[in-house]
Design a protein around this motif. Sequence first.
Motif, PDB file in Angstrom:
ATOM      1  N   PHE A   1      -5.910   1.855   2.274  1.00  0.00           N
ATOM      2  CA  PHE A   1      -4.627   2.516   2.480  1.00  0.00           C
ATOM      3  C   PHE A   1      -4.534   3.174   3.858  1.00  0.00           C
ATOM      4  O   PHE A   1      -3.501   3.096   4.514  1.00  0.00           O
TER       5      PHE A   1
ATOM      6  N   THR B   1      10.791  -2.313   4.459  1.00  0.00           N
ATOM      7  CA  THR B   1       9.520  -2.599   3.819  1.00  0.00           C
ATOM      8  C   THR B   1       8.754  -3.624   4.645  1.00  0.00           C
ATOM      9  O   THR B   1       9.329  -4.623   5.090  1.00  0.00           O
TER      10      THR B   1
ATOM     11  N   ASN C   1       5.904   5.264   1.311  1.00  0.00           N
ATOM     12  CA  ASN C   1       5.093   4.782   0.203  1.00  0.00           C
ATOM     13  C   ASN C   1       4.230   3.621   0.679  1.00  0.00           C
ATOM     14  O   ASN C   1       4.684   2.792   1.462  1.00  0.00           O
ATOM     15  N   ILE C   2       3.020   3.584   0.202  1.00  0.00           N
ATOM     16  CA  ILE C   2       2.135   2.438   0.438  1.00  0.00           C
ATOM     17  C   ILE C   2       1.510   2.097  -0.901  1.00  0.00           C
ATOM     18  O   ILE C   2       0.988   2.977  -1.587  1.00  0.00           O
ATOM     19  N   HIS C   3       1.610   0.833  -1.277  1.00  0.00           N
ATOM     20  CA  HIS C   3       0.915   0.413  -2.490  1.00  0.00           C
ATOM     21  C   HIS C   3       0.340  -0.988  -2.307  1.00  0.00           C
ATOM     22  O   HIS C   3       0.850  -1.788  -1.543  1.00  0.00           O
ATOM     23  N   LYS C   4      -0.762  -1.206  -3.002  1.00  0.00           N
ATOM     24  CA  LYS C   4      -1.466  -2.476  -2.912  1.00  0.00           C
ATOM     25  C   LYS C   4      -0.720  -3.516  -3.740  1.00  0.00           C
ATOM     26  O   LYS C   4      -0.250  -3.224  -4.841  1.00  0.00           O
ATOM     27  N   VAL C   5      -0.603  -4.717  -3.192  1.00  0.00           N
ATOM     28  CA  VAL C   5       0.031  -5.826  -3.908  1.00  0.00           C
ATOM     29  C   VAL C   5      -0.894  -7.035  -3.843  1.00  0.00           C
ATOM     30  O   VAL C   5      -1.703  -7.159  -2.937  1.00  0.00           O
TER      31      VAL C   5
ATOM     32  N   PHE D   1      -0.943  -4.652   1.546  1.00  0.00           N
ATOM     33  CA  PHE D   1      -0.320  -3.372   1.241  1.00  0.00           C
ATOM     34  C   PHE D   1       1.151  -3.431   1.619  1.00  0.00           C
ATOM     35  O   PHE D   1       1.494  -3.828   2.738  1.00  0.00           O
ATOM     36  N   GLU D   2       1.998  -3.053   0.685  1.00  0.00           N
ATOM     37  CA  GLU D   2       3.428  -2.974   0.949  1.00  0.00           C
ATOM     38  C   GLU D   2       3.723  -1.555   1.416  1.00  0.00           C
ATOM     39  O   GLU D   2       3.430  -0.591   0.709  1.00  0.00           O
ATOM     40  N   CYS D   3       4.273  -1.437   2.614  1.00  0.00           N
ATOM     41  CA  CYS D   3       4.528  -0.133   3.233  1.00  0.00           C
ATOM     42  C   CYS D   3       6.034   0.073   3.364  1.00  0.00           C
ATOM     43  O   CYS D   3       6.716  -0.738   3.995  1.00  0.00           O
TER      44      CYS D   3
END
Length: 144
Positions: A34, A26, A57-61, A5-7
């Motif tokens: 999440f 980041t 923001n947090i998104h899965k990578v 997860f990119e935070c």
Amino acid sequence: MYDWFECKVKYERLQEDGSVKKVPETYLVEAFNFTEAEKRVTEELKPFVKGEFDIDNIHKVKYMEIFDSDVESDDRWYRLKLQFVTLDEKSGKEKKSVSAVLVKANSIARSLENFEKGTKDSVTDFTITQDVETPIMDVFHYGK
């Protein structure tokens, strides 16, 4: 199985001129979901950040692999995109697939060196189609 997860985090940092400025950073966190990613990045940053910080923001990578480095001057993270060509046994046609890896280094040239060191025993054929510096400040592996 863990995911990456990119935070994106914002916090107040004291500038050289004495002023306080909110800065974005980041981080890459290995977690189950999440919620755990948010908790882990908060725990990792709490000792280093004075005052409050926001997780924007947090998104899965997806990264096929992470190549860390113990060399002190390797202080940046580079994303390499790899293209693999495989042969479809049924149709006999070539199939292309793309994956990404993350490499810690101090330059694009060094990221290629570190990647080659990490894959020296690989028998898979691939082409590096992109090598770019990321905004990632640090990577927090699960259990480390």
